[in-house]
Design a protein around this motif. Structure first.
Motif, PDB file in Angstrom:
ATOM      1  N   ASN A  13       0.842  -1.203   0.000  1.00 15.17           N
ATOM      2  CA  ASN A  13       0.000   0.000   0.000  1.00 15.17           C
ATOM      3  C   ASN A  13       0.872   1.247   0.000  1.00 15.17           C
ATOM      4  O   ASN A  13       1.865   1.301   0.721  1.00 15.17           O
TER       5      ASN A  13
ATOM      6  N   GLY B  50      -8.681   4.481   2.054  1.00 14.17           N
ATOM      7  CA  GLY B  50      -8.078   5.420   3.008  1.00 14.17           C
ATOM      8  C   GLY B  50      -7.017   6.274   2.329  1.00 14.17           C
ATOM      9  O   GLY B  50      -6.908   7.473   2.560  1.00 14.17           O
TER      10      GLY B  50
ATOM     11  N   ASP C  84      -8.611   0.828  10.231  1.00 14.61           N
ATOM     12  CA  ASP C  84      -9.234   2.005   9.586  1.00 14.61           C
ATOM     13  C   ASP C  84     -10.554   1.629   8.921  1.00 14.61           C
ATOM     14  O   ASP C  84     -11.470   1.224   9.557  1.00 14.61           O
TER      15      ASP C  84
ATOM     16  N   VAL D 143     -11.375  -0.850   7.173  1.00 14.35           N
ATOM     17  CA  VAL D 143     -11.637  -2.251   6.856  1.00 14.35           C
ATOM     18  C   VAL D 143     -11.931  -2.950   8.183  1.00 14.35           C
ATOM     19  O   VAL D 143     -11.036  -3.387   8.865  1.00 14.35           O
TER      20      VAL D 143
ATOM     21  N   HIS E 296      -6.600  -7.959   8.959  1.00 14.33           N
ATOM     22  CA  HIS E 296      -5.939  -6.661   8.742  1.00 14.33           C
ATOM     23  C   HIS E 296      -5.398  -6.113  10.052  1.00 14.33           C
ATOM     24  O   HIS E 296      -5.895  -6.429  11.126  1.00 14.33           O
TER      25      HIS E 296
ATOM     26  N   LYS F 147      -3.201  -9.337  15.222  1.00 11.10           N
ATOM     27  CA  LYS F 147      -3.836 -10.450  14.483  1.00 11.10           C
ATOM     28  C   LYS F 147      -4.177 -11.626  15.393  1.00 11.10           C
ATOM     29  O   LYS F 147      -4.448 -12.718  14.925  1.00 11.10           O
TER      30      LYS F 147
ATOM     31  N   HIS G 204      -4.830 -11.295   2.012  1.00 14.89           N
ATOM     32  CA  HIS G 204      -4.894  -9.987   2.684  1.00 14.89           C
ATOM     33  C   HIS G 204      -4.445 -10.184   4.129  1.00 14.89           C
ATOM     34  O   HIS G 204      -4.332 -11.302   4.612  1.00 14.89           O
TER      35      HIS G 204
ATOM     36  N   ASN H 141      -0.728  -9.020   0.310  1.00 14.00           N
ATOM     37  CA  ASN H 141      -0.906  -7.609   0.689  1.00 14.00           C
ATOM     38  C   ASN H 141      -0.115  -7.265   1.953  1.00 14.00           C
ATOM     39  O   ASN H 141      -0.246  -7.955   2.975  1.00 14.00           O
TER      40      ASN H 141
HETATM   41  O1  LIG Z   1      -4.502  -6.605   3.362  1.00 14.28           O
HETATM   42  C1  LIG Z   1      -4.184  -5.442   3.603  1.00 14.28           C
HETATM   43  C2  LIG Z   1      -3.142  -5.096   4.644  1.00 14.28           C
HETATM   44  O2  LIG Z   1      -2.892  -6.168   5.528  1.00 14.28           O
HETATM   45  P1  LIG Z   1      -1.896  -5.887   6.766  1.00 14.28           P
HETATM   46  O3  LIG Z   1      -2.614  -4.975   7.698  1.00 14.28           O
HETATM   47  O4  LIG Z   1      -1.621  -7.249   7.383  1.00 14.28           O
HETATM   48  O5  LIG Z   1      -0.635  -5.261   6.229  1.00 14.28           O
HETATM   49  N1  LIG Z   1      -4.747  -4.396   2.915  1.00 14.28           N
HETATM   50  O6  LIG Z   1      -5.636  -4.662   1.941  1.00 14.28           O
HETATM   51  C3  LIG Z   1      -4.508  -2.992   3.268  1.00 14.28           C
HETATM   52  C4  LIG Z   1      -5.806  -2.322   3.695  1.00 14.28           C
HETATM   53  C5  LIG Z   1      -5.545  -0.882   4.133  1.00 14.28           C
HETATM   54  O7  LIG Z   1      -6.782  -0.176   4.178  1.00 14.28           O
HETATM   55  P2  LIG Z   1      -6.792   1.338   4.738  1.00 14.28           P
HETATM   56  O8  LIG Z   1      -5.634   2.059   4.081  1.00 14.28           O
HETATM   57  O9  LIG Z   1      -8.117   1.904   4.330  1.00 14.28           O
HETATM   58  O10 LIG Z   1      -6.590   1.222   6.214  1.00 14.28           O
END
Ligand SMILES: O=C(COP(=O)(O)O)N(O)CCCOP(=O)(O)O
Ligand SMILES: [Zn+2]
Length: 306
Positions: A23, A51, A142, A144, A179, A183, A209, A252
């Motif tokens: 990200n 976000g 956030d 999610v 997320h 965890k 994810h 991710n």
């Molecule tokens: O799968 C993941 C991240 O996983 P992680 O937290 O284990 O790095 N993602 O899709 C990142 C989601 C981020 O959303 P936002 O920027 O709105 O908070």
């Protein structure tokens, strides 16, 4: 150069490695990702979440990534992470994204199929790849958020049907990750048998994810700066290494980048109270980002695959 997602992930699943999807929210994170990808000759996904869209502007981030990707030799995919609805996906397509996720996994299955089919038709019409999700991760982050109770793991038979009915290019599944930085109490349980069963039925690249690891070295250093991250836990490296031969081709990573950036910033701000040059402060974060990104490419065996 900027490339479409499908070609990168089909090759990864076929050859038994994974591609990290990092990200980004700003210039420094984007620089760190591309400098290390180039250095290690590794293909990479750079993803923009809802976000990030709110924080930096979708077009701003898209233009930054497209321009920088045009000046590196490795394949770079610009991906919309957790696209909330058709409108957001269309905004991403207009901005030049080469991969989009429609995340309708919190809707009933029929609605998830309907929403996803609509996105597949629009994205494929302009040669862009599509990720969708079946099953829900636990975990708080956030925008999610899914409470423990609602979280449910992906059903292999349903996954097979979902892929056939939607025409997507890769599938995000829930097998125990979540997320954010918290965890679970000890080691999160990853359901590898369920993954094997899904991979037996679904030949598409699979997406994980919530895969950040919260590396010990990073956590220790953060604690030393006074960061309150004692309860932070992530997915163990062995679980990542085990998931890749079982079909996981896109992984991710956001939380580990957040922790790395924060470590650099805290070390300078807490350590040098007289420092007020953002280049020295955020720059230190960028250095730690590069270290974490290097480790991810090595863990996922993406090095040299470009
Ligand atoms: O799968 C993941 C991240 O996983 P992680 O937290 O284990 O790095 N993602 O899709 C990142 C989601 C981020 O959303 P936002 O920027 O709105 O908070
Ligand atoms: Zn996610």
């Amino acid at each position: 150069p900027l490339v479409v997602g499908k070609e990168v992930l089909d090759k990864a699943r076929r050859e038994g490695y994974a591609v990290p999807s990092f990200n980004t929210n700003n210039l420094e994170i984007t620089q760190a990702i591309l400098e290390v990808a180039e250095e290690l000759k590794a293909p990479v996904f750079i993803q923009v979440s809802d976000g990030a869209r709110k924080y930096a502007g979708m077009e701003n981030l898209a233009n930054l990534v497209k321009d920088m990707a045009s000046r590196v030799r490795v394949p770079v995919v610009l991906h919309l992470d957790h696209g909330a609805d058709f409108a957001m996906v269309m905004q991403a397509l207009r901005a030049g994204f080469t991969s989009v996720m429609i995340d309708a996994s919190h809707h009933p299955l029929e609605e998830n199929v309907r929403e996803t089919r609509k996105v597949v038709e629009a994205a494929h019409a302009v040669g862009v790849s599509v990720e969708a999700e079946l099953g829900r991760l636990q975990g708080i982050e956030d925008n999610v958020q899914v409470s423990e109770a609602e979280a449910f793991l992906t059903d292999p038979e349903e996954a097979e049907r979902f892929v056939a009915e939607t025409g997507i290019d890769y599938l995000a599944i829930a097998i125990g990750t979540s997320h954010g930085a918290y965890k679970g109490k000890g080691r999160p349980y990853i359901d590898h048998r369920r993954l094997q069963e899904i991979a037996r039925r679904v030949s598409l690249p699979l997406v994980l994810h919530g895969a950040s690891g919260v590396p010990a070295w990073l956590k220790e250093k953060l604690l030393a700066t006074g960061a309150e991250v004692k309860e932070a836990t992530g997915i163990h490296d062995e679980d990542i290494q085990k998931a890749i031969p079982n079909g996981i081709a896109k992984i991710n990573i956001d939380t580990d980048l957040r922790l790395a950036m924060t470590l650099g910033i805290r070390e300078v701000v807490v350590g040098n109270p007289r420092e007020f040059d953002p280049r020295k402060i955020i720059g230190k974060g960028r250095d730690y980002l590069k270290q974490v990104i290097r480790e991810k490419f090595q863990l996922m065996r993406t090095v040299g695959r470009a």
